[in-house]
Design an enzyme around this catalytic site. Structure first.
Site, PDB file in Angstrom:
ATOM      1  N   ASN A  23       0.799  -1.222   0.000  1.00  0.00           N
ATOM      2  CA  ASN A  23       0.000   0.000   0.000  1.00  0.00           C
ATOM      3  C   ASN A  23       0.835   1.277   0.000  1.00  0.00           C
ATOM      4  O   ASN A  23       0.288   2.368  -0.188  1.00  0.00           O
ATOM      5  CB  ASN A  23      -0.988  -0.012   1.170  1.00  0.00           C
ATOM      6  CG  ASN A  23      -2.134  -0.988   0.912  1.00  0.00           C
ATOM      7  OD1 ASN A  23      -2.285  -1.485  -0.205  1.00  0.00           O
ATOM      8  ND2 ASN A  23      -2.922  -1.280   1.936  1.00  0.00           N
ATOM      9  N   ARG A  92      -8.485  -0.700  -7.647  1.00  0.00           N
ATOM     10  CA  ARG A  92      -9.079   0.613  -7.377  1.00  0.00           C
ATOM     11  C   ARG A  92      -8.048   1.726  -7.274  1.00  0.00           C
ATOM     12  O   ARG A  92      -8.304   2.853  -7.653  1.00  0.00           O
ATOM     13  CB  ARG A  92      -9.828   0.593  -6.042  1.00  0.00           C
ATOM     14  CG  ARG A  92     -10.919  -0.401  -5.926  1.00  0.00           C
ATOM     15  CD  ARG A  92     -11.528  -0.273  -4.560  1.00  0.00           C
ATOM     16  NE  ARG A  92     -11.819   1.128  -4.277  1.00  0.00           N
ATOM     17  CZ  ARG A  92     -12.894   1.753  -4.697  1.00  0.00           C
ATOM     18  NH1 ARG A  92     -13.795   1.139  -5.379  1.00  0.00           N
ATOM     19  NH2 ARG A  92     -13.076   3.029  -4.403  1.00  0.00           N
ATOM     20  N   CYS A 116     -16.724  -2.467  -4.459  1.00  0.00           N
ATOM     21  CA  CYS A 116     -15.814  -3.607  -4.340  1.00  0.00           C
ATOM     22  C   CYS A 116     -16.317  -4.533  -3.236  1.00  0.00           C
ATOM     23  O   CYS A 116     -17.279  -4.202  -2.531  1.00  0.00           O
ATOM     24  CB  CYS A 116     -14.378  -3.130  -4.146  1.00  0.00           C
ATOM     25  SG  CYS A 116     -13.708  -3.218  -2.530  1.00  0.00           S
ATOM     26  N   ASP A 124     -15.580  10.535  -3.535  1.00  0.00           N
ATOM     27  CA  ASP A 124     -16.046  11.925  -3.473  1.00  0.00           C
ATOM     28  C   ASP A 124     -15.017  12.865  -2.844  1.00  0.00           C
ATOM     29  O   ASP A 124     -14.875  14.012  -3.263  1.00  0.00           O
ATOM     30  CB  ASP A 124     -17.384  11.988  -2.700  1.00  0.00           C
ATOM     31  CG  ASP A 124     -17.256  11.398  -1.304  1.00  0.00           C
ATOM     32  OD1 ASP A 124     -16.852  10.229  -1.190  1.00  0.00           O
ATOM     33  OD2 ASP A 124     -17.539  12.112  -0.323  1.00  0.00           O
ATOM     34  N   ARG A 397      -2.577 -10.821  -4.607  1.00  0.00           N
ATOM     35  CA  ARG A 397      -2.581  -9.368  -4.790  1.00  0.00           C
ATOM     36  C   ARG A 397      -1.729  -8.699  -3.719  1.00  0.00           C
ATOM     37  O   ARG A 397      -1.240  -7.595  -3.919  1.00  0.00           O
ATOM     38  CB  ARG A 397      -3.999  -8.806  -4.656  1.00  0.00           C
ATOM     39  CG  ARG A 397      -4.930  -9.263  -5.727  1.00  0.00           C
ATOM     40  CD  ARG A 397      -6.234  -8.575  -5.577  1.00  0.00           C
ATOM     41  NE  ARG A 397      -6.045  -7.119  -5.664  1.00  0.00           N
ATOM     42  CZ  ARG A 397      -7.020  -6.250  -5.653  1.00  0.00           C
ATOM     43  NH1 ARG A 397      -8.264  -6.657  -5.552  1.00  0.00           N
ATOM     44  NH2 ARG A 397      -6.771  -4.963  -5.734  1.00  0.00           N
TER      45      ARG A 397
HETATM   46  N1  EPU Z   1     -14.246   7.134   1.692  1.00  0.00           N
HETATM   47  C1  EPU Z   1     -15.241   7.988   1.306  1.00  0.00           C
HETATM   48  N2  EPU Z   1     -14.969   8.885   0.307  1.00  0.00           N
HETATM   49  C2  EPU Z   1     -13.768   8.961  -0.310  1.00  0.00           C
HETATM   50  C3  EPU Z   1     -12.743   8.080   0.104  1.00  0.00           C
HETATM   51  C4  EPU Z   1     -13.017   7.172   1.116  1.00  0.00           C
HETATM   52  O1  EPU Z   1     -16.359   7.964   1.826  1.00  0.00           O
HETATM   53  O2  EPU Z   1     -13.602   9.799  -1.215  1.00  0.00           O
HETATM   54  C5  EPU Z   1     -14.514   6.157   2.762  1.00  0.00           C
HETATM   55  C6  EPU Z   1     -14.374   4.708   2.279  1.00  0.00           C
HETATM   56  O3  EPU Z   1     -15.545   4.255   1.628  1.00  0.00           O
HETATM   57  C7  EPU Z   1     -14.067   3.991   3.557  1.00  0.00           C
HETATM   58  C8  EPU Z   1     -13.233   5.013   4.341  1.00  0.00           C
HETATM   59  O4  EPU Z   1     -13.515   6.273   3.768  1.00  0.00           O
HETATM   60  O5  EPU Z   1     -15.236   3.715   4.249  1.00  0.00           O
HETATM   61  C9  EPU Z   1     -11.725   4.783   4.311  1.00  0.00           C
HETATM   62  O6  EPU Z   1     -11.299   4.627   2.966  1.00  0.00           O
HETATM   63  P1  EPU Z   1      -9.834   5.013   2.483  1.00  0.00           P
HETATM   64  O7  EPU Z   1      -9.941   6.036   1.399  1.00  0.00           O
HETATM   65  O8  EPU Z   1      -9.000   5.348   3.659  1.00  0.00           O
HETATM   66  O9  EPU Z   1      -9.339   3.644   1.848  1.00  0.00           O
HETATM   67  P2  EPU Z   1      -8.473   3.433   0.539  1.00  0.00           P
HETATM   68  O10 EPU Z   1      -7.488   4.503   0.386  1.00  0.00           O
HETATM   69  O11 EPU Z   1      -9.405   3.148  -0.589  1.00  0.00           O
HETATM   70  C10 EPU Z   1      -6.568   2.096   1.695  1.00  0.00           C
HETATM   71  C11 EPU Z   1      -5.927   0.748   1.530  1.00  0.00           C
HETATM   72  C12 EPU Z   1      -6.878  -0.328   1.999  1.00  0.00           C
HETATM   73  C13 EPU Z   1      -7.214  -0.067   3.477  1.00  0.00           C
HETATM   74  C14 EPU Z   1      -7.810   1.344   3.618  1.00  0.00           C
HETATM   75  C15 EPU Z   1      -8.080   1.729   5.063  1.00  0.00           C
HETATM   76  C16 EPU Z   1      -4.477   1.073  -0.374  1.00  0.00           C
HETATM   77  C17 EPU Z   1      -4.164   0.776  -1.799  1.00  0.00           C
HETATM   78  N3  EPU Z   1      -5.593   0.555   0.122  1.00  0.00           N
HETATM   79  O12 EPU Z   1      -7.743   2.081   0.893  1.00  0.00           O
HETATM   80  O13 EPU Z   1      -6.184  -1.566   1.886  1.00  0.00           O
HETATM   81  O14 EPU Z   1      -8.143  -1.013   3.920  1.00  0.00           O
HETATM   82  O15 EPU Z   1      -6.883   2.304   3.080  1.00  0.00           O
HETATM   83  O16 EPU Z   1      -6.933   1.633   5.825  1.00  0.00           O
HETATM   84  O17 EPU Z   1      -3.711   1.745   0.293  1.00  0.00           O
HETATM   85  C18 EPU Z   1      -5.908  -3.864   1.614  1.00  0.00           C
HETATM   86  O18 EPU Z   1      -4.688  -3.681   1.520  1.00  0.00           O
HETATM   87  O19 EPU Z   1      -6.412  -5.024   1.750  1.00  0.00           O
HETATM   88  C19 EPU Z   1      -6.817  -2.719   1.565  1.00  0.00           C
HETATM   89  C20 EPU Z   1      -8.110  -2.834   1.290  1.00  0.00           C
END
Ligand code: EPU
Length: 418
Positions: A23, A92, A116, A124, A397
């Site tokens: 990540n 994503r 997903c 957003d 992955r």
């Molecule tokens: N969210 C929103 N709006 C946005 C962005 C996020 O409502 O514009 C919400 C999401 O739906 C969620 C929460 O905020 O409920 C947190 O989402 P976040 O954006 O922090 O997650 P991410 O960046 O999509 C990364 C990791 C995930 C990990 C999450 C939380 C990467 C590539 N992915 O996802 O990793 O679970 O942060 O720590 O860095 C994994 O490695 O298995 C994995 C899913």
């Protein structure tokens, strides 16, 4: 499709080395697109998501060379600013190219990622931030198009939710916007600080990454740089749980224990012994863990990416534990698979109550997402008899050579092509 066969019941013993962080690698490799020229990124794990990132960058025209854990990314040859559905739907995090391409070329068009397996996961906050930096955003035909003809302008952005990807995305875009940007209520995950270190190595001026307020003085351009990615804290945490659930004694090398405080304290509450000497973390599992409750939270809280693995451990604990998932709305898909091992779990809303049983029994199960897969591997290691895990492409992955690493610790585990 390959499957994993595990004959459980062996205590894990020995040493294992943690790979580079998935990540952190993903946004770092994407950030390379900000600077014309070649960046060399090391300690990049060999994983399917990294291959997808390389394909994504190649589809934009970048030139990629990969050798073992090193990726050389020449972003000087980028000649298109569009990322297609084919790539974004498989990963994503591909959406993170939108901001960097927009900041560097004034326009970008990227497929919307869609939902997903673990939740709706909207973007957003990413789009709100890009708009604040002066982008015009339109959504059409499943694509988001962002335009900033005169370049991006620094702004103050206050996130409504703590978002890792959103914080990374806007940090990258603001790095070459005109003037100062301030990201408030920013996510604090260590991967964000790692990305900021790489950007600063390229000449960006970013302060405060790893805290909830990040200040970015935009610079006119970035220059390529060499960078070594941080260790994977979730892989490390998964090995800690593997040692714990098998009552084993494992030394984990190359990890940063300080990135896993919340997990470490919960494991110690469960009776696991954890010591850190000269950057080697030794984890000794108890005969049977004690039940403890967890609530997932943004960093430095208990990581949602460790929830499934910790639940596997609680399945064999003495007593009942309550596990609350507060980050993703659908991250209990592993529960019905754990029940196939004989686990006693009931789910109500975002909470699962796990009543520990003395023994799990091996079963045929199916992986549903990355961390859910890891929890099935842990259950299989602890269970009596044979476990067969199907659909392990999810595991590939995010875990580099997991079966080789676990076999090195004495697990009876093998990959079988189907
Ligand atoms: N969210 C929103 N709006 C946005 C962005 C996020 O409502 O514009 C919400 C999401 O739906 C969620 C929460 O905020 O409920 C947190 O989402 P976040 O954006 O922090 O997650 P991410 O960046 O999509 C990364 C990791 C995930 C990990 C999450 C939380 C990467 C590539 N992915 O996802 O990793 O679970 O942060 O720590 O860095 C994994 O490695 O298995 C994995 C899913």
């Amino acid at each position: 499709m390959d499957k994993l066969i595990i004959n459980g019941g062996r205590k894990l013993k020995g040493e294992v080395t943690v790979s580079g962080s998935k990540n952190a690698s993903l946004p770092i490799c994407i950030a390379a697109a900000l600077a014309p020229g070649a960046s060399t990124i090391t300690n990049v794990p060999r994983l399917r998501d990294i291959t997808t990132t390389a394909k994504l960058l190649e589809s934009l025209g970048a030139t990629i060379e990969r050798h073992e854990n090193t990726m050389r990314i020449d972003a000087g040859t980028i000649n298109t600013v569009e990322a297609t559905y084919d790539l974004v739907k498989t990963m994503r995090a591909s959406v993170l190219v939108l901001g960097p391409l927009l900041a560097r070329f004034g326009r970008s068009r990227v497929s919307l990622p869609g939902g997903c397996a673990i939740g709706a996961r909207p973007i957003d906050q990413h789009l709100k931030g890009l708009k604040a930096l002066g982008a015009e955003i339109t959504l059409e035909h499943g694509y988001v198009e962002a335009i900033a003809k005169k370049g991006l302008k620094g702004a103050r952005i206050n996130f409504d939710v703590s978002t890792v990807g959103g914080t990374e995305h806007l940090m990258m875009a603001a790095a070459i916007a005109k003037g100062e940007s301030i990201l408030e209520n920013a996510a604090r995950e260590p991967e964000i600080a790692d990305l900021a270190d790489y950007l600063n190595r390229m000449g960006a001026k970013i302060e405060g990454a790893g805290t909830d307020t990040i200040r970015i003085q935009g610079v006119s351009e970035l220059t390529p740089a060499a960078y070594e990615v941080m260790p994977d804290r979730i892989e490390a945490g998964t090995f800690m749980c593997a040692a714990a659930i098998t009552g084993g004694d494992v030394k984990i090398k190359g990890m940063k224990l300080e990135h896993l405080d919340a997990l470490t304290f919960k494991l110690m509450d469960a009776g696991v012994e954890i010591t850190n000497r000269n950057d080697v973390v030794r984890v000794k599992g108890p005969r049977r863990p004690q039940a403890v409750n967890i609530k997932t939270r943004p960093y430095p809280g208990f990581a949602t990416d460790m929830q499934a693995q910790f639940m596997a451990l609680m399945c064999v604990a003495e007593g009942a534990s309550v596990i609350s998932e507060n980050i993703f709305e659908n991250r209990f898909m592993h529960v019905s698979e754990l029940q196939r091992f004989g686990a006693d779990i009931t789910v109500e809303g975002n909470s699962a109550t796990v009543k520990g049983v003395k023994k799990l029994s091996g079963a045929p199960v199916m992986a549903t997402d990355l961390r859910a897969s890891a929890c099935l591997v842990l259950a299989g290691l602890a269970a009596e008899g044979t476990t067969e895990i199907q659909r392990i492409y999810h595991l590939d992955r995010g875990y580099e050579q997991i079966e080789t690493k676990l076999a090195g610790l004495g697990a009876d585990i093998k990959r079988v092509p189907e």
